[in-house]
Design a protein around this motif. Structure first.
Motif, short mmCIF file in Angstrom:
data_model
loop_
_atom_site.label_atom_id
_atom_site.label_comp_id
_atom_site.label_asym_id
_atom_site.label_seq_id
_atom_site.Cartn_x
_atom_site.Cartn_y
_atom_site.Cartn_z
N TYR A 20 -6.68 1.08 2.62
CA TYR A 20 -7.41 -0.06 3.17
C TYR A 20 -6.63 -1.36 3.00
O TYR A 20 -6.70 -2.24 3.85
CB TYR A 20 -8.79 -0.17 2.51
CG TYR A 20 -9.70 0.99 2.83
CD1 TYR A 20 -9.96 1.35 4.15
CD2 TYR A 20 -10.30 1.74 1.81
CE1 TYR A 20 -10.79 2.42 4.45
CE2 TYR A 20 -11.13 2.81 2.10
CZ TYR A 20 -11.38 3.15 3.42
OH TYR A 20 -12.19 4.21 3.72
N ARG A 56 -14.46 -9.86 5.83
CA ARG A 56 -15.10 -8.72 5.18
C ARG A 56 -14.33 -7.46 5.54
O ARG A 56 -14.72 -6.66 6.40
CB ARG A 56 -16.57 -8.62 5.61
CG ARG A 56 -17.40 -9.85 5.31
CD ARG A 56 -17.36 -10.21 3.84
NE ARG A 56 -17.88 -9.14 3.01
CZ ARG A 56 -17.81 -9.12 1.68
NH1 ARG A 56 -17.19 -10.10 1.03
NH2 ARG A 56 -18.32 -8.11 1.02
N TRP A 57 -13.22 -7.29 4.86
CA TRP A 57 -12.33 -6.18 5.16
C TRP A 57 -12.98 -4.84 4.89
O TRP A 57 -13.74 -4.68 3.93
CB TRP A 57 -11.06 -6.28 4.32
CG TRP A 57 -10.19 -7.45 4.60
CD1 TRP A 57 -9.98 -8.53 3.79
CD2 TRP A 57 -9.39 -7.66 5.76
NE1 TRP A 57 -9.10 -9.41 4.37
CE2 TRP A 57 -8.72 -8.89 5.59
CE3 TRP A 57 -9.18 -6.93 6.93
CZ2 TRP A 57 -7.85 -9.41 6.55
CZ3 TRP A 57 -8.32 -7.44 7.88
CH2 TRP A 57 -7.67 -8.67 7.69
N LEU A 58 -12.66 -3.87 5.72
CA LEU A 58 -13.06 -2.49 5.45
C LEU A 58 -12.45 -2.04 4.13
O LEU A 58 -11.27 -2.25 3.87
CB LEU A 58 -12.55 -1.58 6.58
CG LEU A 58 -12.84 -0.08 6.44
CD1 LEU A 58 -14.32 0.19 6.60
CD2 LEU A 58 -12.04 0.70 7.51
N GLY A 59 -13.27 -1.43 3.27
CA GLY A 59 -12.75 -0.88 2.02
C GLY A 59 -12.67 -1.86 0.87
O GLY A 59 -12.07 -1.54 -0.16
#
Length: 211
Positions: free
Chosen positions: A48, A27-30
């Motif tokens: 990001y 769940r990557w930032l951005g």
């Protein structure tokens, strides 16, 4: 490496310049509201995507022992669907090392070279400025190194802007001081301009001290 405009590439449109594949566990930032185009991640901003690329490279190094360009690219772009060897050669050349030389990806210079080299190969060129690259790298925890000297500082985006502003300001002072410069006789024009600017600075300092 393709000859297409890098800004028309899938990775650029996805704001995912490393073409990182989407996995639910990451769940990557951005990430965008629609986080995938069916295979690759989609980010809301390019920084990001650059951040995610840098973090993955650090994971390769820290968890999987990928301490050479060859090992990194073999994992990043496996041979069953990529020209892995030529990819690694291209990235290593950008870094100024050989494919099998050991590197430390926690060094900001090394990470910058890896990220920019991978982006060039993935997108067919580098569509980002130094400022944009460092925005992403700083989000990944890297600090932008300070320029080593005047020449290197002048080559940065900030340095170029400062130089342009300085030149423009000098030109304005010189244009207003044409009568004075004419009165300076046959001095080289560069020396005359320098004298006028120095005099203007001296006046400003004098006024500041009196205020």
């Amino acid at each position: 490496m393709s000859s297409i405009d890098p800004k028309s590439s899938r990775g650029y449109r996805n704001r995912n310049p490393g073409n990182i594949e989407h996995h639910e566990r990451n769940r990557w930032l951005g990430l965008a509201d629609q986080p995938t185009d069916g295979r690759f991640c989609r980010f809301t901003e390019h920084r990001y995507g650059i951040r995610a690329l840098a973090l993955l490279l650090m994971a390769y190094y820290d968890r999987h022992g990928c301490d050479t360009v060859a090992k990194i690219i073999e994992r990043w772009a496996p041979t069953h669907e990529n020209p892995t060897r030529s990819y690694a050669v291209a990235v290593a050349q950008r870094l100024g090392v050989r494919r099998d030389d050991r590197i430390n990806v926690h060094d900001p210079h090394i990470m910058h070279g890896l990220v920019s080299g991978i982006i060039r190969f993935e997108l067919g060129g580098l569509p980002y400025s130094e400022h944009e690259l460092w925005e992403g790298l700083e989000l990944a925890g890297f600090r932008r190194p300070k320029p080593a000297g005047i020449a290197e500082a002048a080559a940065t985006d900030t340095g170029k802007g400062t130089i342009a502003a300085t030149v423009a300001g000098a030109a304005a002072v010189a244009s207003q001081a044409e009568p004075v410069i004419d009165a300076l006789g046959r001095l080289p024009w560069q020396a005359a301009v320098a004298l006028v600017i120095a005099a203007a600075i001296a006046v400003l300092i004098w006024r500041a001290r009196r205020s």
